[in-house]
Design an enzyme around this catalytic site. Structure first.
Site, mmCIF file in Angstrom:
data_model
loop_
_atom_site.group_PDB
_atom_site.id
_atom_site.type_symbol
_atom_site.label_atom_id
_atom_site.label_comp_id
_atom_site.label_asym_id
_atom_site.label_seq_id
_atom_site.Cartn_x
_atom_site.Cartn_y
_atom_site.Cartn_z
ATOM 1 N N ALA A 185 -14.085 15.121 -17.790
ATOM 2 C CA ALA A 185 -12.731 15.202 -18.354
ATOM 3 C C ALA A 185 -12.892 15.842 -19.728
ATOM 4 C CB ALA A 185 -12.132 13.811 -18.468
ATOM 5 N N GLY A 194 -10.663 10.972 -27.593
ATOM 6 C CA GLY A 194 -11.455 10.894 -26.359
ATOM 7 C C GLY A 194 -10.581 10.608 -25.164
ATOM 8 N N ASN A 195 -11.184 10.252 -24.063
ATOM 9 C CA ASN A 195 -10.422 9.879 -22.874
ATOM 10 C C ASN A 195 -11.179 8.805 -22.113
ATOM 11 O OD1 ASN A 195 -12.182 11.212 -20.789
ATOM 12 N ND2 ASN A 195 -11.681 12.983 -22.067
ATOM 13 N N ARG A 196 -10.570 8.316 -21.028
ATOM 14 C CA ARG A 196 -11.115 7.134 -20.360
ATOM 15 C C ARG A 196 -12.174 7.447 -19.315
ATOM 16 N NH1 ARG A 196 -6.426 4.066 -17.959
ATOM 17 N NH2 ARG A 196 -8.148 2.799 -17.190
ATOM 18 N N SER A 197 -12.591 8.688 -19.197
ATOM 19 C CA SER A 197 -13.585 9.006 -18.159
ATOM 20 C C SER A 197 -14.907 8.273 -18.429
ATOM 21 C CB SER A 197 -13.836 10.509 -18.133
ATOM 22 O OG SER A 197 -14.897 10.771 -17.246
#
Ligand code: CTP
Length: 434
Positions: A309, A243-246
């Protein structure tokens, strides 16, 4: 006896946002003030000598057809009488958090805040700005300010020395960043015969600014806007993902602002944040799902804002059962995901495409390259390594790059205020392609 529509009503009419409006004022309002007609305006008056000018502001708002509810602070009552406002406004003036109007309301600040279409504070003293910036709610007016989601317009007035003080300017900068609108004070005669900056803007200017803020309410009516928000998750196994931090805050802010400005909003989001009322919401998890949701709806959109993102890579295979430690370090083989924005750029017809570039170095260069390679109309570039911009925080500092070579540095703003700046640019792009 002819009933004066400006006079108080026993129970306030619902907000225009809730679907009804009161009769317009006695006079036909100037066309540039039309946005005020039938709207519920809380007029906050604080304790400065300019409070007497708020009487004129109250009258002009009523004449423009607004439903005006005056709220006076204790200090304001030292300069002007509640009765003056009660006589001119649509409802009796309110002065206390604990006693409502006739009959008494247990929680007047939440009701006032929730049903207001606009809150105007004129004059706004240094004390009011300080309390509002700090989130202090120790009277009806400051409590209403914290309870409302309506746009807020402040018209500061104070002596030049106070106006120029760093504390006041920093409080004002904080409020602006949160999306509060400001009518700058003028230069001229101040209390005690002094001359300088800090004089309350003329009543007509304050009222026109209020109409301007509300007028933005419908400038995207009929425009179909699809916004993507959040960060995609690509499964490694049933419990783990890439995943990512968005956080989805920026995308949701754009959807909220677009809905407030009258657009027909489709929100494709990976988060369970609240969507704006009336939006068509599609919840997705993976890049593939986001791709299908957006591409399937592309033909019927006027604008697509790709704030999500999207993962660039995903595991080739997602394990059907949870991977166990005892089986050793897994070999993760990745493959590219579909590039949604590139796919939209390749097939766009009339649509305006907006992309985001979340970078940690050479921000402009990367954003300009994406603008060209993915056939984007507007790129919003930001340095996500900055503490006050990018993921998870409520503020953002962005650079806007457009396909005509225009570059605009936007100062640090709340994500909601930045959303309005982006939508202003989209509105211009729509008129250019029309
Ligand atoms: N985007 C997309 N689909 C992807 C990846 C990104 O639609 N699979 C969109 C994002 O929503 C964003 C823009 O493309 O609006 C970002 O593009 P770019 O700056 O090229 O970033 P990346 O695709 O992440 O490229 P790179 O990893 O090379 O920086």
């Amino acid at each position: 006896m002819v009933k004066d529509p400006r006079r108080r009503q026993t129970s306030p009419p619902p907000s225009s946002a809730l679907g009804a409006s009161r009769p317009t004022g006695l006079m036909e309002a100037a066309p540039e003030l039309a946005a005020l007609r039938g709207r519920r305006v809380v007029l906050g008056v604080t304790g400065g000598i300019a409070a007497y000018k708020a009487v004129e502001i109250c009258r002009r708002l009523v004449d423009a057809g607004a439903h005006v509810i005056p709220v006076l602070t204790e200090d304001a009552l030292r300069f002007v009488g509640a009765l003056t406002f009660s006589a001119l406004a649509s409802e009796p003036a309110r002065t206390s958090l604990f006693t409502g109007s006739e009959g008494g309301e247990p929680i007047p600040h939440t009701r006032l805040g929730q049903t207001a279409d606009l809150v105007v504070i004129a004059p706004a003293t240094a004390k009011l700005l300080g309390k509002y910036a700090a989130g202090i709610s120790d009277d009806l007016l400051t409590a209403t300010l914290l309870a409302t989601r309506a746009p807020v317009l402040v018209a500061p007035a104070m002596h030049s020395e106070m106006w120029e003080h760093a504390a006041v300017q920093e409080n004002l900068a904080t409020l602006r960043r949160r999306g509060v609108h400001v009518v700058e004070p003028a230069s001229g005669r101040l209390a005690g015969g002094d001359l300088g900056e800090g004089r309350l803007a003329e009543p007509a200017v304050v009222v026109a600014a209020g109409a301007d803020v509300l007028g933005r309410g419908g400038d995207l009516a009929g425009v179909r806007v699809l916004v993507t928000a959040g960060g995609t998750r690509e499964a490694i196994d049933p419990v783990r993902f890439i995943g990512n931090r968005s956080s989805g805050k920026m995308g949701h802010a754009i959807a909220d602002a677009a809905a407030r400005r009258g657009a027909a909003v489709t929100l494709v989001t990976t988060t369970d944040r609240l969507a704006p009322p009336g939006a068509d919401v599609v919840r997705v998890t993976t890049a593939e799902e986001l791709h299908d949701a957006v591409l399937g709806r592309f033909a019927e959109q006027d604008v697509v804002v790709m704030a999500a993102a999207v993962a660039d890579f995903r595991p080739k295979v997602s394990a059907p059962e949870k991977m166990k430690k005892r089986d050793g370090v897994p070999d993760l083989h990745l493959e590219p995901t579909p590039d949604v924005l590139a796919a939209l750029g390749a097939r766009k017809e009339h649509q305006i495409l907006v992309g985001f570039a979340a970078e940690t170095e050479r921000v402009h260069e990367h954003a300009a390259a994406t603008l060209t390679s993915k056939h984007v109309d507007l790129m919003v570039a930001n340095d996500v390594s900055a503490r006050d911009a990018g993921f998870e925080v409520d503020t953002n500092r962005a650079t806007l790059l457009d396909s005509r070579g225009g570059i605009e540095e936007v100062p640090l703003l709340s994500k909601l205020a930045l959303a309005d700046v982006i939508l202003d640019r989209i509105r211009i792009a729509l008129t250019q392609t029309a």
